[in-house]
Design a protein around this motif. Structure first.
Motif, short mmCIF file in Angstrom:
data_model
loop_
_atom_site.label_atom_id
_atom_site.label_comp_id
_atom_site.label_asym_id
_atom_site.label_seq_id
_atom_site.Cartn_x
_atom_site.Cartn_y
_atom_site.Cartn_z
N LEU A 532 36.15 24.08 48.03
CA LEU A 532 37.10 23.19 48.70
C LEU A 532 38.48 23.83 48.77
O LEU A 532 39.17 23.76 49.80
N SER A 534 39.25 26.96 48.82
CA SER A 534 39.23 28.11 49.73
C SER A 534 38.98 27.70 51.18
O SER A 534 38.88 28.57 52.04
N ASP A 535 38.83 26.39 51.45
CA ASP A 535 38.54 25.87 52.78
C ASP A 535 37.22 26.40 53.34
O ASP A 535 37.02 26.45 54.56
N GLN A 538 34.49 21.77 53.83
CA GLN A 538 35.37 20.64 54.10
C GLN A 538 34.53 19.39 54.17
O GLN A 538 33.84 19.14 55.17
N TYR A 572 45.12 22.00 45.09
CA TYR A 572 44.54 21.62 46.38
C TYR A 572 45.53 20.80 47.20
O TYR A 572 45.68 21.00 48.42
N ARG A 576 48.04 22.47 51.31
CA ARG A 576 48.22 22.02 52.70
C ARG A 576 48.47 20.52 52.71
O ARG A 576 47.91 19.79 51.89
N HIS A 579 45.44 18.27 52.97
CA HIS A 579 44.75 18.15 51.68
C HIS A 579 45.37 17.04 50.84
O HIS A 579 44.65 16.23 50.21
#
Length: 589
Positions: A532, A534-535, A538, A572, A576, A579
Motif C-alpha cells: 500500500l 509503495s502504491d 490500491q 502512508y 500523499r 492517502h
C-alpha cells in the motif's frame, strides 16, 4: 522531605542524606530511599541529584543501570558520569556491554558523547592506555556489534592508529583479529591509504594466515573481512586466494556464517561473473557428491535397513508374551534367556536407528549447505536465468532441498527458490505452486529441546515454512506487480473463495483474527503495508482491514503487528493527500 510535593525540596533532601549512607549495610534506609526515588520520582533534577549522591554497590548498581533508559537525556548523561567512578574490572562483562550498547546507540548526541568521553576514555586509562587490553575486557565474539562501536570510538580518538603491527605478531587471537579488522575498516572508511597500507600485510603472508587459522571460526571471519582491503594485483597470490576460498566453501565443516563473506571475497577475486558462477558451481557439485553417493549406492541398503528395523521390532514384540509366561511359571532360566534376547534386539535396533539418523542428518546438512552457497551466489551476481549455471540451480539444488524430508532443508530450499524466482517473472509463475502449497501446510513438528522457547518463538519455528512462503509471495508482488498473480477486483474475504492463482486473496486470508497465529498475521500485515505504501496495491478494503487490526482488542499483545501499523499509518498519510483522506474516512467508519 524526600516525598515533598515540591521538587526543589526533594532535591535538597537527597543532598542532605548523602553523608548518612552506609554502603556496608544492605538494609540501609537511605540507600533504599535513593533507589525508590531513582525508579519513581517524576522530576529529572531529583533523579540527577540521587545519581550524584548514591554510593555504587552491588545493591544499587542494577538500579543505576536501569536509568540508562531514562526518558530525560540529562539523567542518562549523569548515569555515565556516575559509572565512570566504577573501575571497569569491577563490572561483569554483560554489564559492560549493556552500558556501552545503551550509550553508543542512544539517539541523543550528548549521551553518546558522555559515553565516549566520560566512560570509554576512563576505562582506557585504567588499562594503561592499551586499546588491546581494553578490548580483552569485552566479549567480542558474543557482542561483536557493540564491541565494534566501542573500539571505533576509541580509534577515532587516536586518529585511527592502534600503534600495532598486526602481521608481525607471533600469534593472532580473537581480540587481535577483531581489533585488526576494525582498524582496517576505519582506515578504509576515512580513505587513509597510508595508514591502511601500514596496517595490512602482503598477500602471500595473508594467505599463510588464512591457512593457519582456518579452524578458528571467529578469527577466520575477521580475516575474511580484512581480505577485502588486501591488494590482490599479483596474479599468483590472487589464484592462491581463489583456491583457499573455494576449499573453504567446499569443506562441509566450515561454519555457516563464514559462507557469505567467503562467497563475497570469491566474487571480488574473480574477473567476470561467468567465471565466478562456474567456480561456485564446482563447489556445489563437490558438496552434492555425497548426496549422489547416498542416492545411487545406498538407496537399496537404506530400504533393507528400514525392513530390518521393522523385523526386529516385530520379533521383540513377539518375545514379550514368552517372557511374561516364563515369569508367571517361575521358570527363571527361560525368563533370563528371553530377557537377554530382547535386550540384544533392543541394542541392535538402537544401533540401526542411529545409523539411519546419521544418514538423514548428513542429507539435511548437505542440503542446507548447498542452499546457503546458492543463496550467497544469487546475492552476489547480477546474472539472470539466461545464464546456464544459474538456471541449473533449480534442478540441482533447490527442488531436491524442497523435496527433502527435513523441515529445515525445506525451509532453506523454499527461501532460495524465492530468490531464484525474483530473477524472472516466468520462473515465479511456473513455481508459484510450491509457495501456495507451503502456505497451506500444517505447522512443523518441533523437537523436544525447543520446549523452553516462549509461545511466539515456538510459533515462528512451527510456521517457518508458511512465513518463508508469505515473504517470497510479497516479494513477487513488490517486484512483478499484483496483476501477474491476482485480479484487480475488490477482495472481500467473505464473498470470494481462495483461488490458488490469486496470490493477493490467499495472503489476505492470513490477516484473519482467529484462524491464523499472530506471527503469520504480523508478516501479512507488514507485507500489505509495504504494498500500500509503495502504491503497488490500491484497495480501500485492505486498508480498512489494517485499521481494524490495529484497534482490535485481540491484537493488544501483538507488538510486532501494532509497531508496523503505527509506523505505516503515519508514513502512508503523509506521503500523499489522497492517502490521508482515505485513512481519515476509514477511521470515521
Amino acid at each position: 522531605r524526600t516525598h515533598d510535593r515540591v521538587p526543589v525540596v526533594r532535591l535538597h533532601a537527597v543532598a542532605a542524606l548523602n553523608r548518612l549512607q552506609q554502603h556496608d549495610d544492605p538494609e540501609c534506609p537511605v540507600t533504599a530511599q535513593y533507589k525508590e526515588l531513582l525508579a519513581k520520582d517524576t522530576a529529572k533534577d531529583v533523579r540527577k541529584a540521587v545519581l550524584r549522591s548514591i554510593i555504587i554497590s552491588r545493591a544499587t548498581l542494577s538500579t543505576v543501570l536501569e536509568r540508562l533508559r531514562d526518558v530525560a537525556a540529562d539523567v542518562r548523561v549523569e548515569v555515565f558520569r556516575t559509572l565512570s567512578k566504577v573501575p571497569v574490572k569491577k563490572l561483569k562483562i554483560a554489564m559492560r556491554m549493556h552500558i556501552l550498547h545503551c550509550g553508543l546507540n542512544d539517539r541523543e548526541p550528548s549521551v553518546r558523547t558522555a559515553c565516549r568521553t566520560l566512560l570509554l576514555e576512563q576505562w582506557l586509562s585504567q588499562c594503561d592506555g592499551s586499546i588491546l587490553q581494553l578490548t580483552r575486557l569485552f566479549d567480542v565474539e558474543q557482542f561483536q556489534e557493540t564491541s565494534t562501536l566501542a573500539v571505533r570510538e576509541i580509534l577515532l580518538s587516536m586518529n585511527g592508529d592502534p600503534s600495532m603491527n598486526f602481521a608481525d605478531l607471533p600469534e593472532i587471537d580473537v581480540e587481535i583479529s577483531f581489533l585488526w579488522r576494525v582498524a582496517c575498516e576505519l582506515a578504509a572508511e576515512k580513505q587513509n591509504d597510508d595508514l591502511l597500507e601500514q596496517l595490512l600485510c602482503d598477500c602471500p603472508v595473508f594467505c599463510e594466515l588464512l591457512t593457519t587459522y582456518q579452524e578458528d571460526e571467529f578469527i577466520m571471519q575477521q580475516l575474511l573481512y580484512i581480505l577485502r582491503h588486501i591488494d590482490t594485483s599479483d596474479e599468483a597470490s590472487r589464484q592462491m586466494l581463489i583456491g583457499l576460498m573455494a576449499d573453504l566453501l567446499r569443506t562441509p565443516a566450515t561454519a555457516e556464517f563464514l559462507v557469505a563473506p567467503a562467497m563475497l571475497q570469491l566474487r571480488r577475486l574473480m574477473d567476470t561473473e561467468d567465471e565466478y558462477i562456474s567456480r561456485v558451481m564446482e563447489v556445489i557439485r563437490a558438496l552434492r557428491h555425497p548426496l549422489h553417493l547416498i542416492t545411487e549406492k545406498e538407496e537399496s541398503e537404506e530400504v533393507s535397513l528400514a525392513v530390518r528395523i521393522r523385523q526386529l521390532l516385530e520379533e521383540r514384540t513377539a518375545l514379550r508374551p514368552l517372557r511374561d509366561q516364563a515369569n508367571a511359571e517361575g521358570d527363571e532360566e527361560k525368563f533370563r534367556s528371553v530377557s537377554q534376547r530382547m535386550e540384544e534386539m533392543r541394542e541392535n535396533i538402537e544401533a540401526l536407528l542411529n545409523k539411519q539418523r546419521c544418514r538423514e542428518e548428513l542429507r539435511e546438512y548437505l542440503h542446507m549447505r548447498c542452499c546457503t552457497v546458492t543463496e550467497a551466489l544469487l546475492n552476489n551476481t547480477k546474472e539472470n536465468l539466461s545464464n546456464p549455471g544459474v538456471r541449473d540451480l533449480l534442478e540441482s539444488v533447490i527442488l531436491p532441498a524442497i523435496a527433502s524430508t527435513s523441515d529445515s532443508a525445506r525451509v532453506a530450499g523454499l527461501q532460495v527458490l524465492g530468490m531464484y524466482c525474483l530473477l524472472d517473472r516466468a520462473a515465479a509463475t511456473r513455481n508459484l505452486f510450491y509457495f501456495v502449497q507451503a502456505l497451506n501446510e500444517a505447522p512443523l513438528s518441533l523437537p523436544e529441546k525447543q520446549d523452553e522457547l516462549d509461545e511466539n518463538e515456538r510459533n515462528e519455528e512451527a510456521y517457518a515454512l508458511q512465513l518463508t512462503a508469505m515473504k517470497s509471495l510479497f516479494d513477487f508482488l513488490m517486484v512483478f506487480g499484483h496483476g501477474q498473480f491476482g485480479s484487480d477486483a475488490p477482495l472481500p474475504t467473505d464473498q470470494r473463495e481462495e483461488d490458488p492463482s490469486d496470490v493477493v486473496l490467499l495472503l489476505l486470508h492470513r490477516l484473519d483474527l482467529h484462524e491464523v497465529p499472530c506471527c503469520v498475521r504480523a508478516v501479512a500485515t507488514e507485507g500489505f503495508a509495504k504494498l500500500l505504501f509503495s502504491d503497488l496495491l490500491q484497495n480501500n478494503e485492505i486498508l480498512a482491514k489494517l485499521v481494524l487490526l490495529f484497534f482490535h482488542p485481540y491484537t493488544e499483545e501483538e507488538q510486532a503487528l501494532r509497531q508496523v501499523l503505527s509506523l505505516f499509518f503515519s508514513a502512508y498519510s503523509f506521503k500523499r493527500i489522497p492517502h490521508a483522506v482515505e485513512h481519515a474516512n476509514n477511521l470515521e467508519k
